[in-house]
Scaffold this active site. Structure first.
Site, PDB file in Angstrom:
ATOM      1  N   SER A  72      -3.320  59.599   9.049  1.00 38.67           N
ATOM      2  CA  SER A  72      -3.988  59.552  10.291  1.00 38.67           C
ATOM      3  C   SER A  72      -3.012  59.842  11.335  1.00 38.67           C
ATOM      4  CB  SER A  72      -4.713  58.148  10.638  1.00 38.67           C
ATOM      5  OG  SER A  72      -5.631  57.788   9.549  1.00 38.67           O
ATOM      6  N   SER A  73      -1.738  59.117  11.249  1.00 39.81           N
ATOM      7  CA  SER A  73      -0.762  59.388  12.142  1.00 39.81           C
ATOM      8  C   SER A  73      -0.218  61.136  12.270  1.00 39.81           C
ATOM      9  CB  SER A  73       0.671  58.438  11.853  1.00 39.81           C
ATOM     10  OG  SER A  73       1.510  58.674  12.883  1.00 39.81           O
ATOM     11  N   LYS A 113       1.943  52.323  10.912  1.00 37.01           N
ATOM     12  CA  LYS A 113       1.465  51.115  11.591  1.00 37.01           C
ATOM     13  C   LYS A 113       1.273  49.966  10.931  1.00 37.01           C
ATOM     14  CE  LYS A 113      -2.940  51.251  10.157  1.00 37.01           C
ATOM     15  NZ  LYS A 113      -3.524  50.267   9.155  1.00 37.01           N
ATOM     16  N   ASP A 124      -8.622  55.528  12.226  1.00 34.37           N
ATOM     17  CA  ASP A 124      -7.191  55.067  12.895  1.00 34.37           C
ATOM     18  C   ASP A 124      -6.513  56.385  13.721  1.00 34.37           C
ATOM     19  OD1 ASP A 124      -7.622  52.743  11.528  1.00 34.37           O
ATOM     20  OD2 ASP A 124      -6.287  53.350   9.717  1.00 34.37           O
ATOM     21  N   GLY A 151      -1.653  51.953   3.127  1.00 35.79           N
ATOM     22  CA  GLY A 151      -2.262  50.933   4.039  1.00 35.79           C
ATOM     23  C   GLY A 151      -1.465  50.919   5.332  1.00 35.79           C
ATOM     24  N   LEU A 152      -0.648  52.032   5.418  1.00 35.81           N
ATOM     25  CA  LEU A 152       0.472  52.234   6.733  1.00 35.81           C
ATOM     26  C   LEU A 152      -0.261  53.352   7.637  1.00 35.81           C
ATOM     27  CD1 LEU A 152       3.563  52.001   4.968  1.00 35.81           C
ATOM     28  CD2 LEU A 152       2.570  49.928   6.208  1.00 35.81           C
ATOM     29  N   GLY A 153      -1.373  53.909   7.434  1.00 37.18           N
ATOM     30  CA  GLY A 153      -1.924  55.052   8.399  1.00 37.18           C
ATOM     31  C   GLY A 153      -1.118  56.185   8.518  1.00 37.18           C
TER      32      GLY A 153
END
Length: 285
Positions: free
Chosen positions: A99-100, A9, A132, A94-96
């Site tokens: 969490s993804s 993200k 996130d 910083g792209l998650g």
């Protein structure tokens, strides 16, 4: 074998409104998934087994393992699963990505174990895993508030090409905490940047890249020395505006024309930097 993708993200806006009584920060942000994806593969097994294309991520603290255990406990199930993670999203960028991956694990195991749980039922498990993670149960374009646990899906962003550059800056322990600690109260906002973009999307208006906002831009140079050099490289490649992705250090720019985006991508590849060219994505079905 069951397959679930886990997209990265970007934050089209990221505002901090203040500090909450529980110690967390109150945020208001516009999240957008992009077609830079990890892939998780699931097979039945008598116990939980986890492997990854990056061996350094094969440890009990990986969020995929944690998500699997928490869902097992919440559902009262004893069966396991063999999970393999094909990693493509840069780590701590910083792209998650982590969490993804956790959200994809919940989605995949929900199907593999035949739980039939709704998104609302998976929600508390996702919230317990990290700020996130709940968003990634939806994906697409969404307003994210609170500490990340308030997610409101929005109309899909008109398709954009996203050019990302991951600077060769080593992993910084406690990176996000350092960024929050560096914020002054004068950097806090009232959510007006996000509200403006949300209103435009809901009205069916075109997206204006000049409205992208990230409060961490104010302090990124303190935490990521040398970041400005890579901003300049992106500008030389043709980027009109360069933004920090989430908590960084990844940088990105948005382009509507494919040919222009590809030209910039190939220029940066020629400079020997880690770069990706992907599109924005719609929400999960």
């Amino acid at each position: 074998m069951l397959l679930v993708t886990a997209p990265a993200k970007i934050n089209l806006t990221l505002e901090v409104l203040g500090k909450r009584p529980d110690g967390y920060h109150q945020v208001k942000s516009l999240f957008q998934t992009i077609a830079l994806c990890d892939t998780l593969f699931f097979e039945p097994s008598g116990e939980l087994e986890f492997s990854c294309t990056r061996r350094d991520l094969e440890h009990p603290g990986n969020l995929v393992v944690e998500a699997s255990r928490r869902l097992q406990e919440a559902a009262g199930r004893e069966q396991g699963a063999r999970i393999h993670l094909e990693k493509r999203i840069p780590v701590a960028a910083g792209l998650g990505g982590g969490s993804s991956d956790a959200a994809a694990a919940l989605i995949g195991l929900n199907r593999l174990w035949g739980l039939g749980w709704s998104r609302d039922q998976l929600w508390p498990v996702a919230c317990a895993l990290g700020s996130d993670v709940p968003f990634f149960l939806y994906g697409g374009t969404a307003l994210v508030e609170g500490r990340g646990d308030e997610v409101t899906p929005l109309p899909a962003l008109p398709r954009q090409w996203v050019l990302l550059l991951r600077p060769p800056i080593g992993e910084i322990m406690g990176k996000t905490a350092q960024l929050y600690a560096a914020l002054k109260e004068t950097y806090f906002t009232e959510g007006q940047h996000t509200s403006q973009v949300v209103a435009r999307l809901r009205a069916g208006g075109a997206f204006d890249p000049s409205t992208v906002f990230n409060v961490f831009e104010r302090v990124a140079a303190e935490v990521f020395p040398g970041l400005d050099y890579f901003r300049q490289q992106m500008a030389k490649a043709g980027a009109q505006r360069v933004y920090l992705a989430g908590s960084g250090p990844t940088l990105f720019t948005l382009m509507s024309q494919r040919a222009r985006a590809q030209k910039a991508y190939h220029y940066l590849r020629g400079q020997g930097v880690e770069v990706y060219l992907v599109e924005t994505m719609e929400a999960r079905s």
